[in-house]
Design a protein around this motif. Structure first.
Motif, PDB file in Angstrom:
ATOM      1  N   ALA A 136      26.564  -0.392  16.736  1.00 57.98           N
ATOM      2  CA  ALA A 136      25.998  -1.635  17.258  1.00 57.98           C
ATOM      3  C   ALA A 136      25.977  -1.622  18.785  1.00 57.98           C
ATOM      4  N   LEU A 137      27.031  -1.113  19.402  1.00 60.76           N
ATOM      5  CA  LEU A 137      27.071  -1.037  20.866  1.00 60.76           C
ATOM      6  C   LEU A 137      26.003  -0.073  21.382  1.00 60.76           C
ATOM      7  N   THR A 138      25.894   1.087  20.755  1.00 57.24           N
ATOM      8  CA  THR A 138      24.883   2.069  21.153  1.00 57.24           C
ATOM      9  C   THR A 138      23.478   1.505  20.962  1.00 57.24           C
ATOM     10  N   ASP A 139      23.238   0.881  19.814  1.00 60.50           N
ATOM     11  CA  ASP A 139      21.931   0.284  19.548  1.00 60.50           C
ATOM     12  C   ASP A 139      21.610  -0.815  20.554  1.00 60.50           C
ATOM     13  N   ALA A 140      22.600  -1.614  20.909  1.00 64.80           N
ATOM     14  CA  ALA A 140      22.378  -2.694  21.874  1.00 64.80           C
ATOM     15  C   ALA A 140      21.939  -2.133  23.224  1.00 64.80           C
ATOM     16  N   LEU A 141      22.555  -1.037  23.648  1.00 64.96           N
ATOM     17  CA  LEU A 141      22.165  -0.411  24.921  1.00 64.96           C
ATOM     18  C   LEU A 141      20.738   0.149  24.840  1.00 64.96           C
ATOM     19  N   ILE A 142      20.381   0.705  23.694  1.00 64.62           N
ATOM     20  CA  ILE A 142      19.016   1.220  23.510  1.00 64.62           C
ATOM     21  C   ILE A 142      18.024   0.062  23.489  1.00 64.62           C
ATOM     22  N   PHE A 143      18.348  -1.012  22.772  1.00 63.88           N
ATOM     23  CA  PHE A 143      17.471  -2.186  22.744  1.00 63.88           C
ATOM     24  C   PHE A 143      17.269  -2.744  24.148  1.00 63.88           C
ATOM     25  N   MET A 144      18.322  -2.739  24.952  1.00 68.10           N
ATOM     26  CA  MET A 144      18.220  -3.245  26.322  1.00 68.10           C
ATOM     27  C   MET A 144      17.222  -2.419  27.127  1.00 68.10           C
ATOM     28  N   ALA A 145      17.327  -1.090  27.028  1.00 65.01           N
ATOM     29  CA  ALA A 145      16.419  -0.203  27.770  1.00 65.01           C
ATOM     30  C   ALA A 145      14.970  -0.403  27.327  1.00 65.01           C
ATOM     31  N   VAL A 146      14.755  -0.455  26.038  1.00 65.35           N
ATOM     32  CA  VAL A 146      13.398  -0.614  25.506  1.00 65.35           C
ATOM     33  C   VAL A 146      12.843  -1.996  25.847  1.00 65.35           C
ATOM     34  N   ALA A 147      13.665  -3.030  25.708  1.00 65.20           N
ATOM     35  CA  ALA A 147      13.208  -4.395  26.010  1.00 65.20           C
ATOM     36  C   ALA A 147      12.842  -4.540  27.481  1.00 65.20           C
ATOM     37  N   MET A 148      13.579  -3.898  28.348  1.00 62.51           N
ATOM     38  CA  MET A 148      13.273  -3.960  29.779  1.00 62.51           C
ATOM     39  C   MET A 148      11.900  -3.360  30.048  1.00 62.51           C
ATOM     40  N   SER A 149      11.620  -2.245  29.421  1.00 64.44           N
ATOM     41  CA  SER A 149      10.342  -1.568  29.607  1.00 64.44           C
ATOM     42  C   SER A 149       9.185  -2.366  29.004  1.00 64.44           C
ATOM     43  N   VAL A 150       9.384  -2.912  27.825  1.00 64.89           N
ATOM     44  CA  VAL A 150       8.329  -3.699  27.173  1.00 64.89           C
ATOM     45  C   VAL A 150       8.076  -4.994  27.947  1.00 64.89           C
ATOM     46  N   ALA A 151       9.118  -5.633  28.449  1.00 65.65           N
ATOM     47  CA  ALA A 151       8.945  -6.861  29.242  1.00 65.65           C
ATOM     48  C   ALA A 151       8.154  -6.579  30.516  1.00 65.65           C
ATOM     49  N   ARG A 152       8.409  -5.446  31.123  1.00 64.33           N
ATOM     50  CA  ARG A 152       7.650  -5.040  32.313  1.00 64.33           C
ATOM     51  C   ARG A 152       6.171  -4.924  31.964  1.00 64.33           C
ATOM     52  N   SER A 153       5.874  -4.384  30.795  1.00 60.71           N
ATOM     53  CA  SER A 153       4.481  -4.251  30.363  1.00 60.71           C
ATOM     54  C   SER A 153       3.840  -5.602  30.089  1.00 60.71           C
ATOM     55  N   LEU A 154       4.579  -6.492  29.478  1.00 62.47           N
ATOM     56  CA  LEU A 154       4.044  -7.835  29.234  1.00 62.47           C
ATOM     57  C   LEU A 154       3.764  -8.537  30.561  1.00 62.47           C
ATOM     58  N   ARG A 155       4.630  -8.363  31.530  1.00 65.66           N
ATOM     59  CA  ARG A 155       4.419  -8.944  32.859  1.00 65.66           C
ATOM     60  C   ARG A 155       3.168  -8.356  33.505  1.00 65.66           C
ATOM     61  N   LEU A 156       2.952  -7.049  33.337  1.00 60.47           N
ATOM     62  CA  LEU A 156       1.740  -6.422  33.858  1.00 60.47           C
ATOM     63  C   LEU A 156       0.496  -7.005  33.181  1.00 60.47           C
ATOM     64  N   ALA A 157       0.544  -7.162  31.871  1.00 57.38           N
ATOM     65  CA  ALA A 157      -0.605  -7.697  31.134  1.00 57.38           C
ATOM     66  C   ALA A 157      -0.916  -9.126  31.562  1.00 57.38           C
ATOM     67  N   ILE A 158       0.106  -9.946  31.685  1.00 58.14           N
ATOM     68  CA  ILE A 158      -0.090 -11.330  32.109  1.00 58.14           C
ATOM     69  C   ILE A 158      -0.623 -11.364  33.537  1.00 58.14           C
ATOM     70  N   GLY A 159      -0.034 -10.555  34.412  1.00 56.97           N
ATOM     71  CA  GLY A 159      -0.497 -10.499  35.801  1.00 56.97           C
ATOM     72  C   GLY A 159      -1.932 -10.025  35.909  1.00 56.97           C
ATOM     73  N   ARG A 160      -2.290  -9.017  35.110  1.00 57.71           N
ATOM     74  CA  ARG A 160      -3.672  -8.512  35.119  1.00 57.71           C
ATOM     75  C   ARG A 160      -4.639  -9.604  34.686  1.00 57.71           C
TER      76      ARG A 160
END
Length: 173
Positions: A136-160
């Motif tokens: 669960a701890l390992t998965d949480a760290l992976i989810f954090m990394a992936v969520a950060m990257s996906v959120a950045r993409s959503l911000r790019l899409a909204i900004g575009r």
């Protein structure tokens, strides 16, 4: 340090810095790439996510923190504008943006290293006390990394979309 955590974090860091540093066109592929990366990473590295208890809460909390950090990175350290010459939406990200990503991912990797070498006993005690498995701890760290990257993409899409709307309005006026 679990190899999967290292691989995921370095893959996210490389993909984001390669795609974002400097002045870059905001293409559909650039926006979708983190989602494609997530689609490949999550089934490959997350076999049994926590589905109840504190492990599940930790996964959600760190995923939420990843979303927040991704929005801060793209919203605070990246400028989105319309390039009149190419007639395309572009983003501009510099040293501060790159440093933000390196610091966040470096901190995550340092935590993982420390968990294995500096404070293993204390972390193990905390995990047992709170009913959180190592997976669960390992998965949480992976989810954090992936969520950060996906959120950045959503911000790019909204900004575009926002910049396109403003550009269309300016042309009409």
């Amino acid at each position: 340090m679990p190899t999967d955590v290292l691989i995921v974090n370095l893959a996210v860091l490389f993909a984001v810095l390669e795609a974002d540093l400097g002045r870059r066109k905001i293409s559909t592929f650039r926006i979708l790439r983190p989602a494609l990366l997530a689609a490949g990473i999550i089934p490959l590295f997350i076999a049994h996510p926590a589905t109840a208890g504190n492990g599940e809460i930790l996964e959600f909390v760190l995923a939420g923190l990843g979303v927040l950090l991704g929005v801060v990175a793209a919203g605070g350290f990246m400028k989105i504008s319309f390039d009149d010459v190419s007639q395309k939406c572009v983003s501009t990200a510099g040293t501060a943006y790159g440093a933000f990503w390196v610091v966040i991912i470096g901190a995550r990797l340092l935590f993982t290293y420390g968990a294995n070498h500096w404070y293993t006993t204390q972390l193990t005690h905390w995990m047992i006390t709170n009913g959180i498995s190592l997976d669960a701890l390992t998965d949480a760290l992976i989810f954090m990394a992936v969520a950060m990257s996906v959120a950045r993409s959503l911000r790019l899409a909204i900004g575009r979309n926002h910049v396109r709307h403003l550009s269309a309005y300016e042309l009409a006026v």
